[in-house]
Design an enzyme around this catalytic site. Structure first.
Site, PDB file in Angstrom:
ATOM      1  N   TYR A 125       0.823  -0.803  -0.176  1.00 46.55           N
ATOM      2  CA  TYR A 125      -0.310   0.109  -0.386  1.00 46.55           C
ATOM      3  C   TYR A 125       0.863   1.425  -0.272  1.00 46.55           C
ATOM      4  CZ  TYR A 125      -2.794   3.426   1.614  1.00 46.55           C
ATOM      5  OH  TYR A 125      -3.858   5.229   2.663  1.00 46.55           O
ATOM      6  N   LYS A 129       1.253   3.893  -2.862  1.00 41.52           N
ATOM      7  CA  LYS A 129       1.430   5.423  -2.554  1.00 41.52           C
ATOM      8  C   LYS A 129       2.373   6.071  -2.826  1.00 41.52           C
ATOM      9  CE  LYS A 129      -2.878   6.617  -1.057  1.00 41.52           C
ATOM     10  NZ  LYS A 129      -3.731   6.993  -2.095  1.00 41.52           N
TER      11      LYS A 129
END
Ligand SMILES: NC(=O)c1ccc[n+]([C@@H]2O[C@H](COP(=O)([O-])OP(=O)(O)OC[C@H]3O[C@@H](n4cnc5c(N)ncnc54)[C@H](OP(=O)(O)O)[C@@H]3O)[C@@H](O)[C@H]2O)c1
Length: 288
Positions: A125, A129
């Site tokens: 994640y 990002k």
């Protein structure tokens, strides 16, 4: 100003819409039904149709376990789609505000992180990002990257029944005790966050910003305060940060220091305790 809010039915997106309505600002709330951001043609079509002057991207693929299981989807939504969005914004001279995360950091720095610290994500994640942040700023100079953390709001996170506050209230009424770990952060109510985002958006001071409630705490302390403010007598027991098994690496201290917002005089966030009080008052008034 006309604002296109992407991910408008998510936790943060819904409060961005609320704040735009309160400020009588023209907007279009885009859910996944209006645009799947992994489809560049769909993005172009929506921008042509709505002609916004500003885009706020609150959409993300952020279930940490699912990101580990499907890194390709994480990269498609959190990096590739963000690049497409930034390219279309550049072509149409539209300001872009892209929401990112504290999880771009590894969580090993004792005092927390400023915008000058080098990101070093430790899970898929966070990697996706960070890749999205870089893709957006490379593609379009008129971009605000805003890293936020530990959100809760009136609208529940996509696909979930509870945010952390509501979950603690529920479990506090069902269990004899609550076990909560001690990772450090600043819990952040999305309503004042959305107000602060709007103030930043009114400027042309593009760049990377950290934005979260003031003051650092742990999830354990936060849970204790939720019990206190709601007059719930259930004891909260601190446990180690690896007490609950997880299938992803979790940074332990990602408190965001708001250096760049302070510098431009726009660190308008309340303390995490004030925000929690405000949220609980609103929640109970909505129930009555
Ligand atoms: N929640 C946190 O504690 C936290 C912490 C740090 C950073 N952030 C960042 O803050 C932002 C907002 O988070 P949030 O908690 O408000 O998230 P959320 O409630 O899960 O909302 C995410 C939104 O993104 C939409 N979405 C996902 N994939 C999409 C796609 N391919 N096309 C169009 N829309 C799509 C979802 O739509 P569906 O409902 O249809 O899936 C949902 O409306 C995100 O960038 C997140 O990375 C959140």
């Amino acid at each position: 100003m006309k604002v296109l809010v992407i991910g408008s039915n998510g936790q943060l997106g819904a409060d961005v819409v609320r704040v735009l309505i309160e400020n009588k600002i023209d907007y279009f709330p885009a859910t996944r039904k209006d645009v799947d951001i992994t489809n560049p043609q769909a993005i172009r079509h929506l921008i042509d149709q709505q002609q916004p002057t500003v885009v706020i991207n609150c959409a993300a693929f952020h279930d940490l376990s699912l990101c580990e299981q499907s890194p390709d989807i994480a990269m498609r939504v959190n990096r590739d789609a963000v690049r497409s969005l930034a390219e279309v914004c550049k072509q149409n001279s539209i300001k872009l505000m892209h929401i990112s995360t504290d999880y771009v950091f590894d969580g090993s720095k004792e005092e927390g992180y400023t915008e000058l610290d080098t990101p070093k994500p430790i899970n898929i994640y966070g990697k996706s990002k960070l890749a999205g942040e870089r893709a957006a700023t490379e593609a379009h100079a008129s971009t605000f990257i805003v890293r936020v953390q530990s959100l809760y709001g009136q609208t529940m996170p996509s696909g979930k029944q509870h945010n952390f506050v509501n979950l603690m209230l529920k479990l506090g009424s069902e269990r004899d005790e609550l076990k909560v770990d001690q990772c450090l952060m600043a819990p952040t109510w999305t309503y004042p966050l959305a107000k602060n985002l709007l103030e930043l958006l009114k400027t042309d001071k593009y760049g990377t910003y950290h934005m979260s409630c003031k003051g650092r705490t742990s999830w354990y302390e936060f849970a204790k305060e939720i019990m206190t403010l709601s007059n719930t007598p259930t004891p909260v027991i601190p446990v180690s940060n690896d007490f609950f098994p997880r299938d992803f690496n979790r940074p332990e201290n990602t408190y965001l220091i708001k250096g760049n917002l302070e510098e431009i005089g726009l660190n308008l966030m309340p303390s995490w305790k004030e925000a929690l009080e405000g949220y609980l008052i609103l929640k109970s008034s909505n129930q009555n």
